[in-house]
Design a protein around this motif. Structure first.
Motif, PDB file in Angstrom:
ATOM      1  N   ILE A  10       0.834  -1.200   0.000  1.00  0.00           N
ATOM      2  CA  ILE A  10       0.000   0.000   0.000  1.00  0.00           C
ATOM      3  C   ILE A  10       0.870   1.252   0.000  1.00  0.00           C
ATOM      4  CG2 ILE A  10      -1.644   1.331   1.366  1.00  0.00           C
ATOM      5  CD1 ILE A  10      -2.890  -1.305   2.240  1.00  0.00           C
ATOM      6  N   VAL A  11       1.916   1.258   0.829  1.00  0.00           N
ATOM      7  CA  VAL A  11       2.799   2.420   0.909  1.00  0.00           C
ATOM      8  C   VAL A  11       3.507   2.652  -0.421  1.00  0.00           C
ATOM      9  CG1 VAL A  11       4.887   3.314   2.009  1.00  0.00           C
ATOM     10  CG2 VAL A  11       3.113   2.246   3.402  1.00  0.00           C
ATOM     11  N   ILE A  12       3.896   1.560  -1.100  1.00  0.00           N
ATOM     12  CA  ILE A  12       4.592   1.688  -2.386  1.00  0.00           C
ATOM     13  C   ILE A  12       3.623   2.114  -3.489  1.00  0.00           C
ATOM     14  CG2 ILE A  12       5.821   0.401  -4.179  1.00  0.00           C
ATOM     15  CD1 ILE A  12       7.504   1.089  -1.745  1.00  0.00           C
ATOM     16  N   ALA A  13       2.397   1.563  -3.471  1.00  0.00           N
ATOM     17  CA  ALA A  13       1.454   1.828  -4.556  1.00  0.00           C
ATOM     18  C   ALA A  13       0.734   3.159  -4.402  1.00  0.00           C
ATOM     19  CB  ALA A  13       0.415   0.702  -4.633  1.00  0.00           C
ATOM     20  N   ALA A  14       0.638   3.672  -3.177  1.00  0.00           N
ATOM     21  CA  ALA A  14      -0.138   4.885  -2.950  1.00  0.00           C
ATOM     22  C   ALA A  14       0.379   6.097  -3.727  1.00  0.00           C
ATOM     23  CB  ALA A  14      -0.202   5.194  -1.450  1.00  0.00           C
ATOM     24  N   PRO A  15       1.704   6.385  -3.745  1.00  0.00           N
ATOM     25  CA  PRO A  15       2.156   7.594  -4.457  1.00  0.00           C
ATOM     26  C   PRO A  15       1.822   7.620  -5.944  1.00  0.00           C
ATOM     27  CG  PRO A  15       3.843   6.838  -2.939  1.00  0.00           C
ATOM     28  CD  PRO A  15       2.801   5.772  -2.984  1.00  0.00           C
ATOM     29  N   PRO A  16       2.104   6.548  -6.726  1.00  0.00           N
ATOM     30  CA  PRO A  16       1.725   6.634  -8.137  1.00  0.00           C
ATOM     31  C   PRO A  16       0.219   6.692  -8.347  1.00  0.00           C
ATOM     32  CG  PRO A  16       2.635   4.461  -7.603  1.00  0.00           C
ATOM     33  CD  PRO A  16       2.914   5.343  -6.449  1.00  0.00           C
ATOM     34  N   ASP A 115      12.212   3.957  14.961  1.00  0.00           N
ATOM     35  CA  ASP A 115      11.948   4.603  16.245  1.00  0.00           C
ATOM     36  C   ASP A 115      10.956   3.735  17.017  1.00  0.00           C
ATOM     37  OD1 ASP A 115      11.092   6.192  18.364  1.00  0.00           O
ATOM     38  OD2 ASP A 115      11.187   8.043  17.202  1.00  0.00           O
ATOM     39  N   ALA A 116      11.411   3.194  18.160  1.00  0.00           N
ATOM     40  CA  ALA A 116      10.557   2.281  18.925  1.00  0.00           C
ATOM     41  C   ALA A 116       9.287   2.962  19.399  1.00  0.00           C
ATOM     42  CB  ALA A 116      11.347   1.721  20.110  1.00  0.00           C
ATOM     43  N   ARG A 117       9.374   4.250  19.782  1.00  0.00           N
ATOM     44  CA  ARG A 117       8.176   4.953  20.242  1.00  0.00           C
ATOM     45  C   ARG A 117       7.187   5.155  19.095  1.00  0.00           C
ATOM     46  NH1 ARG A 117      11.176  10.024  22.740  1.00  0.00           N
ATOM     47  NH2 ARG A 117      12.308   9.593  20.807  1.00  0.00           N
ATOM     48  N   ALA A 118       7.708   5.500  17.909  1.00  0.00           N
ATOM     49  CA  ALA A 118       6.830   5.656  16.751  1.00  0.00           C
ATOM     50  C   ALA A 118       6.232   4.310  16.352  1.00  0.00           C
ATOM     51  CB  ALA A 118       7.595   6.261  15.583  1.00  0.00           C
ATOM     52  N   ILE A 143       8.599   7.953  11.003  1.00  0.00           N
ATOM     53  CA  ILE A 143       7.332   8.652  10.759  1.00  0.00           C
ATOM     54  C   ILE A 143       6.204   7.624  10.736  1.00  0.00           C
ATOM     55  CG2 ILE A 143       6.089  10.183   9.196  1.00  0.00           C
ATOM     56  CD1 ILE A 143       8.876  10.984   8.083  1.00  0.00           C
ATOM     57  N   PRO A 144       5.307   7.663  11.715  1.00  0.00           N
ATOM     58  CA  PRO A 144       4.237   6.658  11.764  1.00  0.00           C
ATOM     59  C   PRO A 144       3.079   6.993  10.832  1.00  0.00           C
ATOM     60  CG  PRO A 144       4.077   8.100  13.662  1.00  0.00           C
ATOM     61  CD  PRO A 144       5.295   8.549  12.892  1.00  0.00           C
ATOM     62  N   LEU A 145       2.585   5.962  10.162  1.00  0.00           N
ATOM     63  CA  LEU A 145       1.328   6.054   9.416  1.00  0.00           C
ATOM     64  C   LEU A 145       0.317   5.214  10.192  1.00  0.00           C
ATOM     65  CD1 LEU A 145       2.539   5.632   5.718  1.00  0.00           C
ATOM     66  CD2 LEU A 145       2.052   7.752   6.943  1.00  0.00           C
ATOM     67  N   VAL A 146      -0.318   5.847  11.179  1.00  0.00           N
ATOM     68  CA  VAL A 146      -1.163   5.110  12.119  1.00  0.00           C
ATOM     69  C   VAL A 146      -2.301   4.366  11.426  1.00  0.00           C
ATOM     70  CG1 VAL A 146      -2.622   5.338  14.161  1.00  0.00           C
ATOM     71  CG2 VAL A 146      -0.531   6.696  13.972  1.00  0.00           C
ATOM     72  N   PRO A 147      -3.009   4.970  10.454  1.00  0.00           N
ATOM     73  CA  PRO A 147      -4.102   4.214   9.810  1.00  0.00           C
ATOM     74  C   PRO A 147      -3.630   2.929   9.144  1.00  0.00           C
ATOM     75  CG  PRO A 147      -4.276   6.553   9.311  1.00  0.00           C
ATOM     76  CD  PRO A 147      -2.942   6.356   9.960  1.00  0.00           C
ATOM     77  N   LEU A 148      -2.374   2.933   8.637  1.00  0.00           N
ATOM     78  CA  LEU A 148      -1.846   1.740   7.970  1.00  0.00           C
ATOM     79  C   LEU A 148      -1.030   0.861   8.910  1.00  0.00           C
ATOM     80  CD1 LEU A 148      -0.652   3.322   4.594  1.00  0.00           C
ATOM     81  CD2 LEU A 148      -2.793   2.127   5.068  1.00  0.00           C
ATOM     82  N   HIS A 149      -0.860   1.317  10.156  1.00  0.00           N
ATOM     83  CA  HIS A 149      -0.014   0.588  11.117  1.00  0.00           C
ATOM     84  C   HIS A 149       1.368   0.339  10.516  1.00  0.00           C
ATOM     85  CE1 HIS A 149      -3.388  -0.033  13.814  1.00  0.00           C
ATOM     86  NE2 HIS A 149      -4.104  -0.407  12.773  1.00  0.00           N
ATOM     87  N   ALA A 150       1.966   1.395   9.982  1.00  0.00           N
ATOM     88  CA  ALA A 150       3.262   1.281   9.316  1.00  0.00           C
ATOM     89  C   ALA A 150       4.141   2.456   9.689  1.00  0.00           C
ATOM     90  CB  ALA A 150       3.070   1.215   7.803  1.00  0.00           C
ATOM     91  N   LEU A 151       5.424   2.294   9.446  1.00  0.00           N
ATOM     92  CA  LEU A 151       6.397   3.360   9.631  1.00  0.00           C
ATOM     93  C   LEU A 151       7.079   3.635   8.300  1.00  0.00           C
ATOM     94  CD1 LEU A 151       8.184   2.282  12.950  1.00  0.00           C
ATOM     95  CD2 LEU A 151       6.524   4.116  12.671  1.00  0.00           C
ATOM     96  N   ILE A 152       7.370   4.893   8.043  1.00  0.00           N
ATOM     97  CA  ILE A 152       8.127   5.252   6.845  1.00  0.00           C
ATOM     98  C   ILE A 152       9.262   6.176   7.257  1.00  0.00           C
ATOM     99  CG2 ILE A 152       6.175   4.984   5.279  1.00  0.00           C
ATOM    100  CD1 ILE A 152       5.857   8.013   5.289  1.00  0.00           C
TER     101      ILE A 152
END
Length: 216
Positions: A10-16, A115-118, A143-152
């Motif tokens: 999702i993170v890879i496909a979202a920008p294009p 980042d463990a806290r993120a 940088i957390p992406l909370v809706p996706l439960h991911a970090l970038i």
């Protein structure tokens, strides 16, 4: 593992995909992607395969595989960047810069630090947690992406922004090319389009011939 792979996709496909949406909203067309020549696409697939092997094939030296990935990508860019318009080159440079920042973080630490806290806020710890011995921790996944439960990472943002901009630029080029193909008639050329009415070139030639006859 499946959930993590889905979030990564999702993170890879979202920008294009966002670029396609913005391209349509700004009047562009998906056919514009064909206006920017892309050569040696097999190199991109080779880099993707090396990146996949780096994480999922045991026994491979990650630093060596990272060097392979960057080497292949740089070769592909050297082949394609000179053929792209200036705006597309800038988008490509953003992608390269983002990938380079990620590569620096991985090369300095062996794995991508996070980042463990993120990660706790996003609900998905991964790779190696940053600590006092981590180098260039700011370049890691912070940088957390909370809706996706991911970090970038900051590099991921540059990669995503460059990919989105590239798609929008390409789609907008299709619109500009269609405008360039529209017939625009200048007033001094209108006479050449009417039967029986001589155009300016013909009038000039007849005037030259008459002048030659009058001058012995």
């Amino acid at each position: 593992m499946v959930a993590m792979s889905l979030r990564f996709a999702i993170v890879i496909a979202a920008p294009p995909l966002a670029g396609v949406a913005l391209g349509y909203l700004s009047g562009g067309r998906i056919s514009g992607l064909r206006t920017i020549p892309v050569r040696a696409l097999w190199l991109v697939w080779l880099a993707a395969a090396a990146q996949f092997a780096q994480y999922y094939v045991p026994g491979l030296h990650r630093a060596a595989m990272l060097a392979v990935v960057f080497g292949v990508v740089l070769i592909w860019l050297a082949v394609n960047l000179p053929r792209w318009p200036v705006a597309a080159r800038i988008a490509g440079v953003l992608i390269v810069l983002g990938a380079s920042l990620n590569g620096v973080a991985i090369a300095l630490n062996g794995r991508m630090p996070y980042d463990a806290r993120a990660a706790a806020g996003a609900g998905t710890p991964k790779n190696v947690p940053a600590n006092e011995r981590t180098r260039a921790a700011i370049l890691g996944d912070t940088i957390p992406l909370v809706p996706l439960h991911a970090l970038i990472s900051p590099g991921d943002i540059l990669i995503g922004g460059g990919a989105c901009a590239f798609v929008v630029i390409a789609m907008r080029r299709s619109e500009r090319r269609s405008h360039d193909r529209d017939p625009v008639l200048a007033p001094h050329h209108a006479g050449a389009l009417h039967p029986g009415h001589a155009g300016p070139v013909a009038v000039h030639r007849r005037g030259t011939v008459r002048a030659g006859r009058l001058n012995p």
